[in-house]
Design an enzyme around this catalytic site. Sequence first.
Site: not given
Length: 478
Positions: A284, A250-251
Amino acid sequence: MPLKDSYPLYLANEALSPNQDLEVTDKYTGKVATRVAMASPALIDQAIAAAVEATGPMARMAAYERQAVLAHCVTRFSERQDELAEALCIEAGKPIRDSRGEVTRLIDTFRIAAEESVRMTGEVQPLDISARARGYQGMWKRVPIGPCSFISPFNFPLNLAAHKIAPAIAVGCPFVMKPASRTPLGALIIGEVLSETDLPKGAFSILPATRDGADLFTTDERLKLLSFTGSPEVGWGLKAKAGKKKVVLELGGNAAVIVDADTDIDDAVERIVFGAFYQSGQSCIGVQRIIVHEAVYDAFKRALVKKTKALVMGDPRQEETFIGPMIDVGEARRLEGWIEDAAAAGATLLCGGKRDGAMLEATLLEDVPRGLKLREEEAFGPVAILSRFSDFKAALAEVNDSRFGLQAGVFSRDIHKAMAAWDELEVGGVLINDVPSYRVDNMPYGGVKDSGLGREGVRFAMEDMTEIRNLVIRRAAI
């Protein structure tokens, strides 16, 4: 309640204080708030060995036993809500109202996992698809993948740790976790609550560690899954070193939102201000690119700038504070530089842009040229940029003009445009009439392109933490 003077790590379910080497700072004052034990490579190796030993006992836990562990966590987190929120406010600099919201999500995530822990279903499958399979019957079930490695980030130190821990318990996987060194307290308090349960010895270890000393979390072949949440550069590097284990990433992102001509401007502004500047933009899926139809662009811009200027910046402990500090001075200085570069390249600064230590004002710019970091990379701070469009297809193409693809938002009353966005946008999730920053903890969450691999959201994480085991029966005539 105040923080303790120090916090232990958790090795094979037990609190251990081999040192107090990690200083955890109050992100608003910059002062040391508490100290935390750090794990050596030898301790990490012991934790992995303990997880291997716990693999069988964890897999043999009955569904109701796993559910009871998770239900205990829900109860204890509910009882300790104020303590958890205060610790989060201090260690992450997250405004206290947002901190309380994250504690609520922590509880939700464990509650969802408790519900899903007794729903580990399989399927009966007919195999007689041709004459050669006559008399054969198939069925499959899911079984735990085995020891898991979790690395969690600083920006949601409670709930993003929960999105790894809770599904692992729900399916019966032992795990080792490395929380972010800047915000380890949330995961350690989760560990304290888990230590009150009857989980088999070795079921969990929570080990703050230096990045250099934590290589075993990635490379050790005894671990069957690595789940990492953090920056793209680090995540893809870990994947390259992970060997044969399954990897979930999960970036980052530079999430975009489209505001079409038929949008309720006041409603869109309200949500986009939240999406861009919630917890100082350190998300993010925070709104970074705002793409507005030319027919409403000027009215939208005026309303957005006015609302942004009204945001209260200051001490995150104060109820009225919306903008708190970024995680450290270095990150605030980095983003200040990106803003200055954009202005020097011809972008117009609409509001904000000033920095004081780790505090950076909520900032809006327009007409940021292509190729600049503020447009192409992940800002991860309280900055958003505006551009305009006339053709909806062109707006979709602009959203897709990014190496990231986590979530996107579209404000429109046109169902055909909403469905087109769902079809065309290269992202893991599309939100209609809301910002990409919105997430419910039971939905499938994750990205494409440089934004990652796999999906979280409890049921979907459970799938990653299990493997399908098939059974085929050749039936004899009776």
